[in-house]
Design a protein around this motif. Structure first.
Motif, PDB file in Angstrom:
ATOM      1  N   UNK A  19      -6.320  -4.241  -7.447  1.00  0.00           N
ATOM      2  CA  UNK A  19      -7.505  -5.061  -7.624  1.00  0.00           C
ATOM      3  C   UNK A  19      -7.565  -5.612  -9.019  1.00  0.00           C
ATOM      4  N   UNK A  20      -8.457  -6.571  -9.228  1.00  0.00           N
ATOM      5  CA  UNK A  20      -8.660  -7.168 -10.537  1.00  0.00           C
ATOM      6  C   UNK A  20     -10.007  -6.702 -11.058  1.00  0.00           C
ATOM      7  N   UNK A  21      -9.995  -5.558 -11.746  1.00  0.00           N
ATOM      8  CA  UNK A  21     -11.241  -4.970 -12.235  1.00  0.00           C
ATOM      9  C   UNK A  21     -11.897  -4.074 -11.214  1.00  0.00           C
ATOM     10  N   UNK A  22     -11.925  -4.518  -9.975  1.00  0.00           N
ATOM     11  CA  UNK A  22     -12.495  -3.718  -8.890  1.00  0.00           C
ATOM     12  C   UNK A  22     -11.487  -3.646  -7.753  1.00  0.00           C
ATOM     13  N   UNK A  23     -11.519  -2.554  -7.019  1.00  0.00           N
ATOM     14  CA  UNK A  23     -10.578  -2.360  -5.932  1.00  0.00           C
ATOM     15  C   UNK A  23     -10.696  -3.485  -4.906  1.00  0.00           C
ATOM     16  N   UNK A  24      -9.538  -3.960  -4.446  1.00  0.00           N
ATOM     17  CA  UNK A  24      -9.486  -5.025  -3.449  1.00  0.00           C
ATOM     18  C   UNK A  24      -8.578  -4.675  -2.272  1.00  0.00           C
ATOM     19  N   UNK A  25      -7.506  -3.924  -2.560  1.00  0.00           N
ATOM     20  CA  UNK A  25      -6.515  -3.635  -1.524  1.00  0.00           C
ATOM     21  C   UNK A  25      -5.993  -2.217  -1.661  1.00  0.00           C
ATOM     22  N   UNK A  26      -5.827  -1.544  -0.531  1.00  0.00           N
ATOM     23  CA  UNK A  26      -5.175  -0.238  -0.485  1.00  0.00           C
ATOM     24  C   UNK A  26      -3.858  -0.412   0.254  1.00  0.00           C
ATOM     25  N   UNK A  27      -2.766  -0.001  -0.374  1.00  0.00           N
ATOM     26  CA  UNK A  27      -1.438  -0.138   0.206  1.00  0.00           C
ATOM     27  C   UNK A  27      -0.970   1.228   0.701  1.00  0.00           C
ATOM     28  N   UNK A  28      -0.648   1.322   1.987  1.00  0.00           N
ATOM     29  CA  UNK A  28      -0.200   2.578   2.560  1.00  0.00           C
ATOM     30  C   UNK A  28       1.307   2.759   2.382  1.00  0.00           C
ATOM     31  N   UNK A  29       1.754   3.983   2.607  1.00  0.00           N
ATOM     32  CA  UNK A  29       3.185   4.293   2.459  1.00  0.00           C
ATOM     33  C   UNK A  29       4.062   3.454   3.378  1.00  0.00           C
ATOM     34  N   UNK A  30       3.527   3.073   4.521  1.00  0.00           N
ATOM     35  CA  UNK A  30       4.326   2.301   5.476  1.00  0.00           C
ATOM     36  C   UNK A  30       4.295   0.799   5.200  1.00  0.00           C
ATOM     37  N   UNK A  31       3.679   0.423   4.071  1.00  0.00           N
ATOM     38  CA  UNK A  31       3.619  -0.976   3.693  1.00  0.00           C
ATOM     39  C   UNK A  31       2.380  -1.705   4.138  1.00  0.00           C
ATOM     40  N   UNK A  32       1.569  -1.099   4.986  1.00  0.00           N
ATOM     41  CA  UNK A  32       0.333  -1.729   5.450  1.00  0.00           C
ATOM     42  C   UNK A  32      -0.617  -1.960   4.280  1.00  0.00           C
ATOM     43  N   UNK A  33      -1.228  -3.122   4.235  1.00  0.00           N
ATOM     44  CA  UNK A  33      -2.221  -3.429   3.210  1.00  0.00           C
ATOM     45  C   UNK A  33      -3.598  -3.525   3.849  1.00  0.00           C
ATOM     46  N   UNK A  34      -4.529  -2.743   3.327  1.00  0.00           N
ATOM     47  CA  UNK A  34      -5.886  -2.694   3.856  1.00  0.00           C
ATOM     48  C   UNK A  34      -6.847  -3.327   2.857  1.00  0.00           C
ATOM     49  N   UNK A  35      -7.585  -4.323   3.284  1.00  0.00           N
ATOM     50  CA  UNK A  35      -8.611  -4.906   2.431  1.00  0.00           C
ATOM     51  C   UNK A  35      -9.736  -3.901   2.250  1.00  0.00           C
ATOM     52  N   UNK A  36     -10.205  -3.739   1.011  1.00  0.00           N
ATOM     53  CA  UNK A  36     -11.262  -2.762   0.748  1.00  0.00           C
ATOM     54  C   UNK A  36     -12.031  -3.154  -0.505  1.00  0.00           C
ATOM     55  N   UNK A  37     -13.337  -3.044  -0.449  1.00  0.00           N
ATOM     56  CA  UNK A  37     -14.134  -3.207  -1.657  1.00  0.00           C
ATOM     57  C   UNK A  37     -14.745  -1.870  -2.098  1.00  0.00           C
ATOM     58  N   UNK A  38     -14.316  -0.789  -1.427  1.00  0.00           N
ATOM     59  CA  UNK A  38     -14.775   0.550  -1.777  1.00  0.00           C
ATOM     60  C   UNK A  38     -13.730   1.559  -1.321  1.00  0.00           C
TER      61      UNK A  38
END
Length: 392
Positions: free
Chosen positions: A213-232
């Motif tokens: 993220x840029x200052x605040x969390x935006x994305x969570x990347x899993x071990x399998x490469x999946x990217x999850x959008x997240x603001x928390x």
């Protein structure tokens, strides 16, 4: 017998308050002082991931100020203990104050684990203190997508509360199921079902590689490469005992403060209770149980020993704990382990009941929404009843 110099209790939670209360109940007349790092009056923590997070409660204070005045218990809040000298029998506080003791009780609890690799992005939260819960509640008011990392009890409860608040939730757990390390995969699968039925996206068997993220969390990347959008992001990846202030004291620390079966530590006149305490269990092995009811049991054993008396309390069943998730109260009685043989005796697709067998006897019971049936086998667990007798 404890002398007039008094009992010093370090830690401002349930263990501290119940110890002080039990000392007075047992007739101890000397000075009692509770030292706590937080400025709030000692409060109950289990509601933090449930009612407090959901905005249903704003006060979980264990006892009002009048309680401490009436029982002549001194509170020193907002200042942490920094070190202990077991030879001089003193504790030095962060503000430089030095307190003497005749008996010292360590009740400093746990500190949530953080993941340094995630950095200090805003929106990454833990839940341990009341302020943590209020911050997360405020986040949930505007958050759309949350990722909860870790599906232990804290993670599962936080996920359930966030979902009830209308937040889209992904629950990520490296183990095959939620609660797998505690209750095993079979019951963990039922917990996963409960969350999925309530709209949570449960991702088991996969870890988290990065949080971006840029200052605040935006994305969570899993071990399998999946990217999850997240603001928390909520971290529920475990906790560690607060024992750093004991360094150099000579008090033995090993996965918490090492204790005997009554809470005595390796140092004379020093005791430990609650989540920070690594007690000797009824079968001779060391156990550290992070559960509310365990604290109450420990206090009832420890205080008589502090006063030179024999405890008369029944501790035949050492463990009981519960977790409220959605409309289901998950209860555990006894000492179930993930490696036990599990007998699922009831499952209607929502509520369930399971017996845990070890060496041919009933080691524990876990129920979801089955309180009467869980408590109904208490005597059989205490007696070590053969599993065949329980199953009928």
């Amino acid at each position: 017998m404890v002398s007039e110099q008094g009992v010093l209790i370090v830690g401002g939670g349930l263990g501290a308050v119940r110890t002080a209360e039990e000392l007075r109940r047992e007739g101890y007349p000397g000075p009692i002082t509770i030292v706590g790092a937080e400025t709030r009056l000692p409060y109950d923590r289990p509601p933090l991931t449930k009612e407090v997070l959901r905005g249903e409660r704003d006060d979980t204070t264990l006892e009002p100020r009048e309680f401490y005045d009436e029982h002549d218990i001194t509170l020193r809040l907002g200042v942490a203990a920094e070190r202990v000298d077991t030879t001089a029998q003193t504790v030095t506080l962060a503000d430089g104050t030095v307190l003497g003791y005749e008996q010292l009780v360590i009740a400093t609890g746990l500190r949530p684990r953080r993941i340094a690799a995630f950095g200090d992005l805003d929106g990454i939260r833990v839940v341990r203190s009341f302020e943590d819960s209020l911050t997360l509640r405020a986040d949930a008011a505007t958050a759309r997508r949350a990722v909860v990392i870790g599906a232990g009890f804290i993670g599962c409860e936080a996920a359930a509360s966030l979902r009830k608040l209308g937040v889209d939730v992904v629950l990520v757990e490296p183990q095959p199921t939620p609660l797998a390390t505690v209750l095993g995969e079979q019951i963990g699968g039922l917990v996963a079902r409960l969350h999925r039925d309530n709209g949570v996206d449960v991702r088991s068997g996969v870890g988290v590689a990065a949080v971006r993220g840029d200052g605040r969390v935006e994305t969570v990347v899993l071990d399998d490469g999946t990217e999850l959008a997240a603001d928390l992001v909520v971290l529920g990846v475990g906790s560690r005992p607060v024992t750093e202030w004991l360094d150099g004291s000579g008090i033995t620390v090993d996965n918490g403060v090492l204790c005997d079966a009554a809470g005595r530590t390796s140092a004379a006149n020093v005791w430990a209770v609650g989540d920070v305490a690594f007690w000797r269990g009824r079968e001779g092995h060391q156990v550290r149980m992070e559960h509310w009811s365990n604290v109450v049991t420990q206090v009832r054993l420890m205080v008589p020993a502090m006063l030179g008396r024999e405890s008369l309390h029944d501790v035949a069943v050492p463990a009981y704990f519960w977790s409220d998730q959605y409309d289901v109260k998950i209860q555990c009685l006894g000492e179930p382990e993930a490696t036990d043989t599990v007998h699922l005796v009831e499952d209607d697709g929502h509520k369930f009941l399971a017996y845990y067998e070890r060496d041919g006897v009933l080691a524990g019971v876990v129920g979801g929404g089955r309180p009467g049936k869980v408590m109904g086998v208490r005597a059989k667990i205490a007696a070590g009843a053969p599993i065949a007798e329980v199953l009928g």
